[in-house]
Enzyme design. Structure first.
Site, PDB file in Angstrom:
ATOM      1  N   ILE A  13     -15.948 -43.626  25.458  1.00  0.00           N
ATOM      2  CA  ILE A  13     -16.248 -43.824  26.876  1.00  0.00           C
ATOM      3  C   ILE A  13     -14.941 -43.679  27.641  1.00  0.00           C
ATOM      4  O   ILE A  13     -13.993 -44.407  27.384  1.00  0.00           O
ATOM      5  CB  ILE A  13     -16.898 -45.203  27.105  1.00  0.00           C
ATOM      6  CG1 ILE A  13     -18.181 -45.271  26.261  1.00  0.00           C
ATOM      7  CG2 ILE A  13     -17.215 -45.414  28.570  1.00  0.00           C
ATOM      8  CD1 ILE A  13     -18.807 -46.631  26.202  1.00  0.00           C
ATOM      9  N   SER A 235      -3.596 -46.139  28.833  1.00  0.00           N
ATOM     10  CA  SER A 235      -4.616 -46.217  27.797  1.00  0.00           C
ATOM     11  C   SER A 235      -5.334 -47.549  27.924  1.00  0.00           C
ATOM     12  O   SER A 235      -4.979 -48.381  28.765  1.00  0.00           O
ATOM     13  CB  SER A 235      -3.972 -46.110  26.415  1.00  0.00           C
ATOM     14  OG  SER A 235      -3.227 -47.287  26.169  1.00  0.00           O
ATOM     15  N   LYS A 236      -6.316 -47.738  27.058  1.00  0.00           N
ATOM     16  CA  LYS A 236      -7.095 -48.985  27.105  1.00  0.00           C
ATOM     17  C   LYS A 236      -6.194 -50.188  26.822  1.00  0.00           C
ATOM     18  O   LYS A 236      -6.462 -51.293  27.270  1.00  0.00           O
ATOM     19  CB  LYS A 236      -8.245 -48.916  26.099  1.00  0.00           C
ATOM     20  CG  LYS A 236      -9.120 -47.710  26.425  1.00  0.00           C
ATOM     21  CD  LYS A 236     -10.570 -47.821  26.023  1.00  0.00           C
ATOM     22  CE  LYS A 236     -11.319 -46.721  26.744  1.00  0.00           C
ATOM     23  NZ  LYS A 236     -12.466 -46.173  26.130  1.00  0.00           N
ATOM     24  N   ARG A 237      -5.147 -49.923  26.073  1.00  0.00           N
ATOM     25  CA  ARG A 237      -4.172 -50.966  25.757  1.00  0.00           C
ATOM     26  C   ARG A 237      -3.574 -51.585  27.034  1.00  0.00           C
ATOM     27  O   ARG A 237      -3.184 -52.745  27.064  1.00  0.00           O
ATOM     28  CB  ARG A 237      -3.101 -50.281  24.920  1.00  0.00           C
ATOM     29  CG  ARG A 237      -1.857 -50.993  24.590  1.00  0.00           C
ATOM     30  CD  ARG A 237      -1.058 -50.148  23.584  1.00  0.00           C
ATOM     31  NE  ARG A 237      -0.443 -48.985  24.206  1.00  0.00           N
ATOM     32  CZ  ARG A 237       0.642 -49.022  24.964  1.00  0.00           C
ATOM     33  NH1 ARG A 237       1.239 -50.161  25.199  1.00  0.00           N
ATOM     34  NH2 ARG A 237       1.134 -47.920  25.486  1.00  0.00           N
ATOM     35  N   GLY A 239      -5.212 -52.152  29.585  1.00  0.00           N
ATOM     36  CA  GLY A 239      -6.290 -52.807  30.327  1.00  0.00           C
ATOM     37  C   GLY A 239      -7.086 -51.808  31.150  1.00  0.00           C
ATOM     38  O   GLY A 239      -7.914 -52.198  31.957  1.00  0.00           O
TER      39      GLY A 239
END
Ligand code: GLU
Length: 460
Positions: A13, A235-237, A239
């Protein structure tokens, strides 16, 4: 005719930064009266995450990004790529490669050594007859440079000697990204390829493919990469979440839209909320930054709070209802919302901000004493006076509550802040609420008296 494409790979996603590419392409197309093509690049079967496609489509829809053609699905177009790859072999622009995985592993770091380019035609025929597993590789010129005038960055060039004879068609008959993207951009008559800078190193490979096919080359532009606060690629890291996550956290689509568009594009002071209609009118590539934007979630909070403040009350009520988790009547919500609209950052906060209107809050005796600046006994006595005063208010209104409680505070020789903060903490259990007299008014006489009595007990 301007034709652009959004070509996500369904490998997960996408977070909000990745959705930005779709938004910029959409705005570019709509601004120029062109077309947006949606294409799903699902040829990397190992990285495929099947649930991601419906989510990608849902995100586009929720943000208001519509497309004119597609979605085209690359995995359903394999015969097209296979045919075109073989055409390149026939033209001498590409060649079969039979090298084993082990052999290629031994070459790591130095690129393909063109071992199979040296095979004689009979040797190739022989290997094919034996059904030897093979790929098709592009014959990249050994010399010269491949470059382009980027629409967003400056001119970019790569030395051909540094470009590998890349694989076009894999042994399982699937095209690589490079082959599929070039074939489709050509066949779908894409006029402008607009994507993130992470694809710059792929672009010379694509240009060499256009040359090999003898196809005209579209205009190409690369958007700056979004960085996290630590200056690493977002990145998702960091948040960074998907549009779907942000929506369920109580952010509004137009706040997300504004936040997203400013991640690499500017308009005046970048503090204005922008609607899709407005963006379509003003968007242009000339305002795309070349510097890397930094992802700052506080800006999203800023836009969301700003948007919430601008909403008409009935609209806010309608938007907030799905986020209500506590049992509270509509009429109560209608009374409270105007008081908290100014403070709302996310729609989900409605629960936290209204809870004490419907349930007895926890009372922090120490906090009350700290604010009252009185002894326990004196504080309890003061609250008793407040109970009496409130009991005697005949016309229950904000104005009379205010008048009577000010009278009491003056009569007792108390300063306003400790006097009213004590009441606020005793009645609501918190130090920050909408104006005290409004809160008391909404709670009603019975509840206010009950809470004051409860707080007195808590202090004992
Ligand atoms: N499928 C690529 C992606 O996932 C698109 C690259 C391109 O736009 O050429 O982002």
């Amino acid at each position: 005719m301007i034709r652009v494409r959004f070509a996500p790979s369904p490998t997960g996603i996408p977070h909000i930064g990745n959705t930005r590419t779709a938004l910029y392409n959409f705005l570019f197309a709509r601004h120029h009266g062109g077309k947006l093509v949606l294409r799903i690049e699902d040829t990397d079967r190992e990285r495929l995450v099947p649930e991601s496609l419906p989510k990608i489509l849902e995100i586009l829809k929720l943000i208001g990004i519509t497309w004119d053609e597609g979605p085209y699905i690359q995995s359903k177009r394999l015969a097209i790529y296979q045919k075109l790859a073989h055409q390149l072999v026939d033209k001498g622009k590409a060649y079969y490669c039979f090298c084993s995985k082990e052999r290629l592993a031994g070459l790591r770091g130095q690129g393909y050594d063109q071992h199979c380019l040296k095979l004689t035609p009979p040797a190739v025929v022989g290997l094919m007859a034996k059904k030897t597993s093979h790929v098709i590789r592009l014959r990249v010129p050994d010399q010269g440079v491949t470059g382009w005038q980027d629409l967003i960055q400056s001119r970019i060039e790569f030395k051909n000697e540094l470009i590998d004879d890349q694989v076009l068609l894999k042994s399982d008959g699937y095209p690589t990204y490079h082959l599929a993207v070039v074939c489709d951009d050509h066949l779908m008559k894409i006029s402008h390829i607009l994507r993130g800078v992470e694809w710059i190193s792929s672009t010379p490979k694509h240009l060499l493919l256009y040359q090999a096919f003898g196809w005209p080359i579209p205009q190409i532009g690369h958007f700056p990469v979004i960085l996290g606060p630590d200056k690493a690629k977002l990145s998702k890291r960091h948040g960074a979440k998907s549009v779907l996550d942000y929506l369920s956290e109580g952010y509004l689509p137009d706040a997300l839209l504004t936040f997203m568009v400013y991640l690499g594009w500017s308009y005046k002071d970048n503090s204005k909320l922008l609607s899709m209609d407005k963006l379509i009118k003003i968007f242009g590539l000339e305002k795309i930054q070349t510097g890397n934007p930094i992802f700052d979630i506080q800006k999203l909070d800023y836009f969301n709070a700003k948007l919430i403040r601008q909403l008409a009350l009935p609209k806010l009520i309608q938007l907030i209802k799905p986020f209500l988790k506590i049992k509270i009547s509509s009429s109560l919500i209608n009374q409270i919302l105007p008081l908290i609209q100014e403070r709302l950052v996310k729609l989900t906060e409605i629960n936290e901000l209204t809870e004490y209107f419907v349930t007895q809050p926890k009372i922090d005796a120490a906090a009350i004493l700290k604010e009252s600046k009185l002894t326990v006994k004196e504080t309890i006595e003061y609250l008793e006076q407040v109970v009496k005063t409130v009991t005697n208010v005949v016309d229950w209104s904000v104005a009379s509550l205010e008048a009577k409680l000010h009278e009491l505070q003056a009569k007792l020789g108390l300063k306003p802040r400790p006097a009213f903060m004590t009441i606020r903490l005793a009645v609501t259990g918190r130090s920050a609420t909408p104006p005290l007299f409004d809160v008391l008014y909404i709670l009603g006489k019975t509840t206010v008296i009950k809470r004051l009595t409860y707080a007195q007990k808590a202090l004992k």
